[in-house]
Design an enzyme around this catalytic site. Structure first.
Site: not given
Length: 442
Positions: A52, A130, A132, A187, A194, A243, A314, A331, A333
Site C-alpha cells: 500500500d 563521504e 559524516e 572527524e 567518517e 561530499h 576547500r 568533489e 561539497r
C-alpha cells in the site's frame, strides 16, 4: 553481484534465512521495508509482491494505493548482526499495477537521469560519497541525548576517540556486507566520524549510502550509542556533510581527464562543473533538504557557503582532488547526509549534463580563502552564495526547469508540499532561543 533468482533461493536455504526485507526509499530519503517470510521469497522474486503506497511520504493517494516491489537481485545481502532466524534484504524499484515504473520512486528518478546520460554517450556516472555522522550517548531508556561520547578531534585516536571500537565494528560489518572500506577516522568535531568506502556507479552508490546509514545506526545502538546524520546537531562545531566525488565514463575511459590540460581536466569536466555551479542554488532544496541543513551552511565551519570551485583549497563548493587519470573527478561539497541520495545524484547529474549540452563556460577558479573575502570582493569575483534557508532554497528550486524536470511533476509537487509544511512548522514555532532572548527583555 550477478545473482539469479535460483542463486538467491539456494543461498537463503543454505544460510537459514527466515525473513527478507524488501527495502525502498521514500521521497524524504527514509528507508522503508516490507518484511516477508522465506515462504514468500519466490513470489517476491517474480515481482508479485504488492504493498500500500498511500501511507508512504510522497507516494500516491489512497484511491490509487496498490504498488509493486521489483527487487534488484544484485542488492541481495544477509544482515551479519542477526545470527539466528537470519534476515536478508533486497532493494526494490517501485512499479504501478500496469507494469510502468512509479514516477515518484527516488531510485527510478535517478535511473531516468542516468538514461539521459546514456543517450548522450556516457555509460556510467561513478560516485564516491563521504557521509559524516555523530555518535551521542543514550539515556537509561535507550533514547538519544545530546551528550557526545568523546571530545576528540580530527584524526584523533583513543583515549580521545571513544568511538573507535564502535567505528571498527561498523567497518567490519560493512566489509562483511560487501563494502570496500578505504579509511575511517574521527572527524573535526567532538563525537563526529567518517568512514570512506570505494566509489561505485550512481545507483550502487546511492544504495550503499542507504545501507551505510542503516548499518551505522544499528551497530551504534548495540554500543549503547545513537548515530545521527543530522547536518548540524550542535551549535559552535562543524556540521556533517556528504561530499560527492563524481565522474563520467565512456566504457573504460574517464571523460573528465585530459592529460594536456594544466589541471588534467577535460572540456567535458569543465562544462559539467559549470552546470553544477549554475544550478547549485536551485539544487539546494534537494542537496540540503531540511531546516537544519542551513545551520551547517554558514561561514567558519568548513562547510561550503559560496558557489565557486578550486583545485587548491576547500572553501569553495567544488574541489578538484589531486588524483588524475581514471581517478580524475570533481568533489561537490555542499550536500549533507539528511538528503535523499537518489535525488541528490539525479539533480547533480542533470545539472552537469545541462552544462555539457550548452557548453556552459566555467568561471575562473577561486584560489583564495572565500571565508575571509569581503562581500564586495565576492561580488566583484562573481561568487554567489547558496540559499540562506530552506524557504529560499524551495523558491529557487521552483524557478529551475532543470531541477523540476529531473524530479518530474509527481515528485516535485509532493516534495515541495512536504517541505513547505516543514518550513511553516519551523517558522511558526516559538523556540527556546527566543524565550531566552526576549521573555525578560520585553
Amino acid at each position: 553481484m550477478g545473482y539469479t533468482k535460483e542463486d538467491i533461493i539456494a543461498i537463503a536455504k543454505e544460510q537459514n534465512v527466515r525473513f527478507i526485507r524488501l527495502q525502498f526509499t521514500d521521497l524524504l530519503g527514509t528507508i522503508k521495508n516490507v518484511e516477508i517470510p522465506f515462504s514468500q521469497l519466490e513470489k517476491a522474486l517474480d515481482n508479485k509482491m504488492m504493498f500500500d503506497g498511500s501511507s508512504i511520504e510522497g507516494y500516491v493517494r489512497i484511491e490509487e494505493s496498490d504498488m509493486y516491489l521489483y527487487p534488484d537481485l544484485d542488492t541481495w545481502v544477509i544482515f551479519p548482526w542477526v545470527t539466528q532466524d537470519r534476515v536478508a534484504r533486497l532493494i526494490c524499484d517501485i512499479y504501478m499495477p500496469d507494469g510502468t515504473p512509479f514516477a515518484g520512486d527516488p531510485r527510478g528518478i535517478l535511473k531516468r537521469a542516468l538514461k539521459e546520460a546514456e543517450e548522450m554517450g556516457y555509460s556510467a556516472m561513478n560516485v564516491g560519497p563521504e557521509p559524516e555522522f555523530f555518535l551521542f550517548k543514550t539515556d537509561d531508556k535507550g533514547e538519544p541525548t545530546t551528550e557526545l561520547n568523546d571530545q576528540g578531534g580530527y584524526f584523533d585516536l583513543a583515549p580521545m576517540d571513544m568511538g573507535e571500537n564502535c567505528r571498527r565494528e561498523i567497518v567490519l560489518t560493512l566489509e562483511e556486507m560487501g563494502f570496500e572500506i578505504e579509511a575511517s577516522h574521527h572527524e573535526v568535531a567532538p563525537g563526529q566520524h567518517e568512514i570512506d568506502f570505494k566509489y561505485a556507479d550512481a545507483i550502487r552508490a546511492a544504495d550503499q549510502i542507504q545501507t551505510f546509514k542503516l548499518v551505522v545506526k544499528t551497530i551504534a545502538r548495540e554500543h549503547g550509542l545513537h548515530a545521527s546524520f543530522m547536518p548540524k546537531p550542535l551549535f559552535g562545531v562543524n556540521g556533517s556533510g556528504m561530499h560527492c566525488h563524481q565522474s563520467l565514463f565512456q566504457g573504460n575511459s574517464n571523460v573528465f581527464y585530459d592529460e594536456k590540460d594544466k589541471l588534467g581536466l577535460s572540456a567535458t569536466a569543465r562544462y559539467y562543473m559549470a552546470g553544477i555551479l549554475q544550478h547549485a542554488r536551485a539544487m539546494a532544496a534537494i542537496t540540503n533538504p531540511t531546516v537544519n541543513s542551513y545551520k551547517r551552511l554558514v561561514p567558519g565551519y568548513e562547510a561550503p557557503v559560496y558557489v565557486a570551485w578550486s583545485a587548491s583549497n576547500r572553501s569553495p563548493m567544488i574541489r578538484i582532488p589531486a588524483s588524475r587519470g581514471l581517478s580524475t573527478r570533481v568533489e561537490v561539497r555542499n550536500p549533507d547526509p539528511a538528503a535523499n541520495p537518489y535525488l541528490v545524484l539525479a539533480v547533480m547529474l542533470r545539472a552537469g549534463l545541462d552544462g555539457i549540452v550548452n557548453k556552459t563556460e566555467l568561471p575562473p577558479p577561486t584560489d583564495r580563502n572565500i571565508y575571509i573575502m569581503t562581500e564586495e570582493e565576492r561580488l566583484d569575483a562573481g561568487i554567489p552564495s547558496l540559499p540562506g534557508d530552506l524557504k529560499e532554497a524551495l523558491d529557487e528550486m521552483l524557478r529551475s526547469d532543470i531541477v523540476c524536470d529531473a524530479l518530474g511533476e509527481h515528485a516535485l509537487a509532493h516534495f515541495y508540499e512536504l517541505k513547505e509544511i516543514e518550513w511553516d512548522m519551523y517558522r511558526t514555532q516559538v523556540h527556546q532561543w527566543e524565550r531566552d532572548q526576549y521573555l525578560t527583555l520585553y
